[in-house]
Scaffold this active site. Structure first.
Site, short mmCIF file in Angstrom:
data_model
loop_
_atom_site.label_atom_id
_atom_site.label_comp_id
_atom_site.label_asym_id
_atom_site.label_seq_id
_atom_site.Cartn_x
_atom_site.Cartn_y
_atom_site.Cartn_z
N LEU A 167 16.34 -27.05 57.74
CA LEU A 167 17.38 -28.07 57.84
C LEU A 167 16.77 -29.46 57.77
O LEU A 167 17.35 -30.38 57.17
CB LEU A 167 18.17 -27.90 59.13
CG LEU A 167 19.30 -28.92 59.33
CD1 LEU A 167 20.36 -28.78 58.25
CD2 LEU A 167 19.91 -28.78 60.72
N TYR A 168 15.59 -29.63 58.37
CA TYR A 168 14.90 -30.92 58.27
C TYR A 168 14.73 -31.33 56.82
O TYR A 168 15.07 -32.46 56.42
CB TYR A 168 13.54 -30.82 58.97
CG TYR A 168 12.62 -31.99 58.68
CD1 TYR A 168 12.97 -33.29 59.07
CD2 TYR A 168 11.41 -31.80 58.02
CE1 TYR A 168 12.14 -34.36 58.81
CE2 TYR A 168 10.57 -32.87 57.76
CZ TYR A 168 10.95 -34.14 58.15
OH TYR A 168 10.11 -35.20 57.87
N ALA A 169 14.22 -30.41 55.99
CA ALA A 169 14.02 -30.72 54.57
C ALA A 169 15.35 -31.03 53.88
O ALA A 169 15.43 -31.95 53.06
CB ALA A 169 13.34 -29.54 53.88
N THR A 171 18.02 -32.37 55.19
CA THR A 171 18.51 -33.70 55.55
C THR A 171 17.72 -34.80 54.83
O THR A 171 18.29 -35.83 54.45
CB THR A 171 18.44 -33.95 57.07
OG1 THR A 171 17.08 -33.90 57.53
CG2 THR A 171 19.28 -32.94 57.83
#
Length: 351
Positions: A167-169, A171
């Site tokens: 999810l970090y990537a 965003t």
């Protein structure tokens, strides 16, 4: 290390520039702010000083900046729409360097909403503030994590990155798309920088170098994922800073030759650009650990474990665009960088 001359397209700016740095109490934010102040600029820093990791380390970084009369600090959360709008409206900033974000791949598995609050809503507030106040150039941090499931090495900014694995990537990829939208709609000049495994003094406690150093000095084993079969393009902090500062003064121009029948993610008909900032030299995790053991003068027991969710086996930056456009590409040897980190760590924790 050699520094090449600036590219011919670099735009000149006044000697003293008013710059907003978001995430100024963070690892990269502190170092960038120190460099900008040393170059004679006026810097306003913001940070929410959250407890993702030890706030005392963030405060200690901030304490290095506060004595400088050209530095102003405001405690502010990116998600505070009204606060961000007011700050950017009154600041008359000539550059915005956006480094604040909810970082970390593994934490995104446990606390996903923190990533949408900071990295999506927060970045939208930055974009809106820059649009409303006609900021001449927004430079924002992206990450090598956007390459996700890509296996073509080295990673190029011209390649498609539509398969994130965390999810970090996702965003951060969304940040790149949002920035392009504002460049298209409002002619807001935006440059995104994909950082590759940044390390060095004052680094983040959740990163491998920090975790391994602490464990080795305390005589504990370390967790080595994917059974050690991993490579990372480790990039020393001063190289990251040099890249940020050079890109800051190269305002992207629309490229009239872009072929939208074959879109290129890194360039645009709008004033938008993407660059990798990495050392262009991936290092095996086993070699990285060996260098750290020698720097600390202590061996470590390795616990070999499978790959973690959201992780990737290798990162490797293609930095040719950065070298061509601003005359610089990172090249700090890992042995030097790790030695500098170990020296800082021993001093900071009085070991």
């Amino acid at each position: 290390m050699p520094i090449l001359p600036l590219g011919l397209n670099t735009l000149k700016v006044p000697a003293v520039v008013k710059i907003l740095v978001t995430g100024a109490a963070g690892f990269i934010g502190m170092h960038v702010s120190e460099r900008l102040l040393a170059d004679g600029h006026r810097v306003t820093g913001i940070d929410n000083l959250n407890d993702y990791y030890d706030p005392r380390l963030k405060q200690a970084r901030l304490d290095r900046l506060l004595p400088n009369p050209a530095f102003t600090f405001e405690r502010l959360d990116l998600a505070d729409r009204e606060g961000m709008a007011k700050l950017l409206a009154r600041g008359s900033f000539e550059r915005v360097i956006h480094l604040a974000a909810q970082a970390g791949v593994r934490y995104s598995l446990k606390n996903p909403h923190a990533y949408t609050d900071s990295n999506i809503t927060g970045f939208l507030n930055v974009l809106e503030g820059c649009r409303a106040s006609a900021v001449p150039h927004l430079v924002f941090a992206s990450t090598s994590s956007v390459y996700g499931a890509n296996r073509k090495l080295p990673f190029s900014v011209h390649d498609n990155v539509d398969h994130p694995v965390s999810l970090y990537a996702a965003t951060k990829k969304a940040n790149e798309l949002m920035a392009h939208t504002y460049s298209h709609l409002y002619a807001l000049p935006c440059t995104g920088l994909r950082f590759f495994t940044v390390y060095g003094p004052w680094g983040r406690p959740d990163m491998a170098l920090f975790l391994f150093t602490r464990a080795i000095l305390e005589g504990r084993p370390i967790d080595v994922f994917n059974y050690g079969d991993m490579s990372r393009d480790f990039t020393y902090i001063t190289d990251i800073v040099e890249g940020v500062v050079r890109v800051m003064d190269r305002i992207p121009q629309p490229d009239p030759n872009v072929d939208m029948m074959q879109p290129d993610p890194a360039i645009s008909y709008a004033p938008y650009r993407l660059y990798n900032i990495g050392n262009h030299k991936p290092v095996k995790l086993t070699e990285f650990i060996g260098i750290l053991e020698r720097a600390l003068g202590k061996p470590v027991e390795r616990r070999l474990l499978p790959m973690q969710p959201g992780d990737v086996p290798a990162t490797y930056a293609d930095t040719e665009d950065l070298r061509r456009d601003v005359g610089f590409a990172p090249d700090t040897p890992l042995e030097y960088g790790i030695a500098q980190f170990v020296s800082w760590y021993r001093s900071y924790y009085e070991i």
